[in-house]
Scaffold this motif. Structure first.
Motif, mmCIF file in Angstrom:
data_model
loop_
_atom_site.group_PDB
_atom_site.id
_atom_site.type_symbol
_atom_site.label_atom_id
_atom_site.label_comp_id
_atom_site.label_asym_id
_atom_site.label_seq_id
_atom_site.Cartn_x
_atom_site.Cartn_y
_atom_site.Cartn_z
ATOM 1 N N GLY A 137 -56.824 -45.753 30.276
ATOM 2 C CA GLY A 137 -57.798 -44.746 30.674
ATOM 3 C C GLY A 137 -58.625 -45.075 31.898
ATOM 4 N N GLU A 138 -58.405 -46.222 32.537
ATOM 5 C CA GLU A 138 -59.197 -46.574 33.722
ATOM 6 C C GLU A 138 -58.762 -45.796 34.968
ATOM 7 O OE1 GLU A 138 -61.245 -50.802 33.780
ATOM 8 O OE2 GLU A 138 -59.066 -50.978 33.818
ATOM 9 N N GLY A 139 -57.579 -45.228 34.938
ATOM 10 C CA GLY A 139 -57.147 -44.415 36.072
ATOM 11 C C GLY A 139 -56.495 -45.172 37.209
ATOM 12 N N TRP A 140 -56.166 -46.421 37.003
ATOM 13 C CA TRP A 140 -55.438 -47.173 38.028
ATOM 14 C C TRP A 140 -54.467 -48.126 37.355
ATOM 15 C CZ3 TRP A 140 -55.899 -52.573 38.528
ATOM 16 C CH2 TRP A 140 -56.939 -53.169 37.810
ATOM 17 N N THR A 141 -53.432 -48.471 38.068
ATOM 18 C CA THR A 141 -52.459 -49.461 37.612
ATOM 19 C C THR A 141 -52.171 -50.392 38.789
ATOM 20 O OG1 THR A 141 -50.534 -48.141 38.247
ATOM 21 C CG2 THR A 141 -51.347 -47.874 35.986
ATOM 22 N N ALA A 142 -51.516 -51.484 38.492
ATOM 23 C CA ALA A 142 -51.143 -52.421 39.543
ATOM 24 C C ALA A 142 -49.767 -52.973 39.217
ATOM 25 C CB ALA A 142 -52.157 -53.561 39.643
ATOM 26 N N SER A 143 -49.108 -53.467 40.224
ATOM 27 C CA SER A 143 -47.870 -54.200 40.000
ATOM 28 C C SER A 143 -47.985 -55.499 40.785
ATOM 29 C CB SER A 143 -46.648 -53.386 40.424
ATOM 30 O OG SER A 143 -46.708 -53.072 41.793
ATOM 31 N N PHE A 144 -47.325 -56.512 40.267
ATOM 32 C CA PHE A 144 -47.370 -57.835 40.885
ATOM 33 C C PHE A 144 -45.952 -58.230 41.238
ATOM 34 C CE2 PHE A 144 -47.321 -62.558 40.061
ATOM 35 C CZ PHE A 144 -47.903 -62.905 41.262
ATOM 36 N N GLY A 145 -45.710 -58.483 42.506
ATOM 37 C CA GLY A 145 -44.381 -58.859 42.961
ATOM 38 C C GLY A 145 -44.396 -60.191 43.686
ATOM 39 N N VAL A 146 -43.263 -60.862 43.629
ATOM 40 C CA VAL A 146 -43.086 -62.127 44.334
ATOM 41 C C VAL A 146 -41.799 -62.030 45.127
ATOM 42 C CG1 VAL A 146 -42.763 -64.623 44.099
ATOM 43 C CG2 VAL A 146 -44.285 -63.422 42.528
ATOM 44 N N GLY A 147 -41.922 -62.150 46.442
ATOM 45 C CA GLY A 147 -40.742 -62.080 47.294
ATOM 46 C C GLY A 147 -40.006 -60.761 47.129
ATOM 47 N N ALA A 148 -38.669 -60.850 47.073
ATOM 48 C CA ALA A 148 -37.840 -59.646 46.976
ATOM 49 C C ALA A 148 -37.552 -59.219 45.540
ATOM 50 C CB ALA A 148 -36.516 -59.887 47.706
ATOM 51 N N SER A 149 -38.040 -59.978 44.555
ATOM 52 C CA SER A 149 -37.774 -59.633 43.153
ATOM 53 C C SER A 149 -38.546 -58.368 42.758
ATOM 54 C CB SER A 149 -38.149 -60.793 42.227
ATOM 55 O OG SER A 149 -39.546 -60.988 42.233
ATOM 56 N N ALA A 150 -38.045 -57.687 41.738
ATOM 57 C CA ALA A 150 -38.694 -56.470 41.253
ATOM 58 C C ALA A 150 -40.088 -56.801 40.721
ATOM 59 C CB ALA A 150 -37.850 -55.823 40.160
ATOM 60 N N PRO A 151 -41.090 -56.019 41.087
ATOM 61 C CA PRO A 151 -42.445 -56.308 40.608
ATOM 62 C C PRO A 151 -42.599 -55.984 39.128
ATOM 63 C CG PRO A 151 -42.420 -54.295 41.915
ATOM 64 C CD PRO A 151 -41.036 -54.873 41.983
ATOM 65 N N THR A 163 -51.012 -76.219 54.106
ATOM 66 C CA THR A 163 -49.622 -75.801 54.016
ATOM 67 C C THR A 163 -49.539 -74.402 53.437
ATOM 68 O OG1 THR A 163 -49.068 -78.087 53.551
ATOM 69 C CG2 THR A 163 -47.368 -76.454 53.136
ATOM 70 N N LYS A 164 -48.822 -73.504 54.103
ATOM 71 C CA LYS A 164 -48.662 -72.132 53.644
ATOM 72 C C LYS A 164 -47.605 -72.085 52.552
ATOM 73 C CE LYS A 164 -48.454 -67.586 55.655
ATOM 74 N NZ LYS A 164 -48.284 -66.812 56.854
ATOM 75 N N LYS A 165 -47.875 -71.328 51.471
ATOM 76 C CA LYS A 165 -46.977 -71.315 50.317
ATOM 77 C C LYS A 165 -46.512 -69.905 49.975
ATOM 78 C CE LYS A 165 -47.252 -75.686 49.983
ATOM 79 N NZ LYS A 165 -46.195 -76.473 50.484
ATOM 80 N N ALA A 166 -46.078 -69.722 48.749
ATOM 81 C CA ALA A 166 -45.451 -68.491 48.273
ATOM 82 C C ALA A 166 -46.288 -67.235 48.527
ATOM 83 C CB ALA A 166 -45.162 -68.607 46.780
ATOM 84 N N VAL A 167 -45.681 -66.229 49.118
ATOM 85 C CA VAL A 167 -46.360 -64.960 49.383
ATOM 86 C C VAL A 167 -45.978 -63.962 48.304
ATOM 87 C CG1 VAL A 167 -46.658 -63.068 51.017
ATOM 88 C CG2 VAL A 167 -46.431 -65.405 51.858
ATOM 89 N N SER A 168 -46.986 -63.349 47.733
ATOM 90 C CA SER A 168 -46.811 -62.375 46.661
ATOM 91 C C SER A 168 -47.658 -61.158 46.991
ATOM 92 C CB SER A 168 -47.275 -62.971 45.330
ATOM 93 O OG SER A 168 -46.629 -64.196 45.090
ATOM 94 N N THR A 169 -47.527 -60.086 46.188
ATOM 95 C CA THR A 169 -48.327 -58.886 46.449
ATOM 96 C C THR A 169 -48.833 -58.255 45.165
ATOM 97 O OG1 THR A 169 -46.365 -57.475 46.412
ATOM 98 C CG2 THR A 169 -47.093 -58.254 48.566
ATOM 99 N N PHE A 170 -49.973 -57.615 45.281
ATOM 100 C CA PHE A 170 -50.477 -56.693 44.281
ATOM 101 C C PHE A 170 -50.373 -55.316 44.910
ATOM 102 C CE2 PHE A 170 -53.293 -59.900 42.062
ATOM 103 C CZ PHE A 170 -52.716 -59.714 40.818
ATOM 104 N N ALA A 171 -49.700 -54.392 44.254
ATOM 105 C CA ALA A 171 -49.672 -52.997 44.694
ATOM 106 C C ALA A 171 -50.511 -52.220 43.693
ATOM 107 C CB ALA A 171 -48.245 -52.464 44.731
ATOM 108 N N ILE A 172 -51.532 -51.552 44.179
ATOM 109 C CA ILE A 172 -52.470 -50.849 43.314
ATOM 110 C C ILE A 172 -52.302 -49.352 43.534
ATOM 111 C CG2 ILE A 172 -54.904 -50.579 42.710
ATOM 112 C CD1 ILE A 172 -55.285 -53.408 44.022
ATOM 113 N N SER A 173 -52.233 -48.614 42.428
ATOM 114 C CA SER A 173 -52.091 -47.162 42.536
ATOM 115 C C SER A 173 -53.109 -46.477 41.636
ATOM 116 C CB SER A 173 -50.671 -46.728 42.170
ATOM 117 O OG SER A 173 -50.351 -47.141 40.865
#
Length: 185
Positions: free
Chosen positions: A140-154, A2-12
């Motif tokens: 100091g690692e030089g990268w960040t990420a954001s975690f979002g779920v659906g249309a809510s603000a990450p 069964t397919k469930k909640a889709v979320s994202t990691f945006a890495i910069s």
């Protein structure tokens, strides 16, 4: 399955603008998120945890983290929890990613009360804090990420999040020490 909640990691940062990211950062994020999902699932299903949390195989099948291909234009990685168990779960993983996002958001703004509402048991909460600190980018690692779920603000995962968690854990340890001394009197 069964397919469930889709979320994202945006890495910069560190190559994300060229659609590449450090492998160690990606492995840390995904491995940490899988562990965090299993921890939240164990709490949801009232499973006991000990100092070393090792999720049983049936829980791993019910809450298996899957990745999709990165979106074009940036390094946004879709992730979802999938129930791979042969029998439908009483607790489908649909809302679990939203709970995790809300917990990380509460931690990032220092809202202990909201974090305690989302994950009331202090053993699970402390373990979740430690897991987030492990996979969040360090200063100091030089990268960040954001975690979002659906249309809510990450919610942002950055070096400040790790420092905030360190402060929470120090306060919690001091409170536990005080309770231990008080309890022995």
């Amino acid at each position: 399955m069964t397919k469930k909640a889709v979320s994202t990691f945006a890495i910069s940062g560190r190559g994300a603008d060229q659609k590449t990211v450090p492998a160690d950062a990606l492995v840390r994020l995904l491995g940490g998120m899988q562990q965090l999902a299993l921890l939240f699932a164990a709490h949801r299903e009232d499973r006991p945890i000990s100092v070393r949390f090792k999720a049983p195989a049936d829980l791993k099948r019910k809450y298996s983290l899957r990745c999709g291909p990165p979106s074009s234009g940036s390094y946004v990685l879709p992730i979802e929890l999938v129930d791979e168990s042969p029998q439908a779960s009483l607790f489908p993983p649909d809302e679990l990613m939203g709970e995790i996002k809300d917990f990380i958001d509460a931690v990032s703004v220092g809202d202990r009360e909201r974090a305690a509402e989302i994950l009331p048991d202090s053993r699970y909460r402390e373990r979740a804090l430690r897991e987030i600190r492990t996979f969040a980018p360090r200063q100091g690692e030089g990268w960040t990420a954001s975690f979002g779920v659906g249309a809510s603000a990450p919610v942002s995962l950055n070096g400040r999040l790790g420092r905030s968690i360190d402060e929470w854990l120090k306060v919690d340890l001091r409170e536990q020490a005080l309770m231990t001394v008080t309890g022995e009197l």
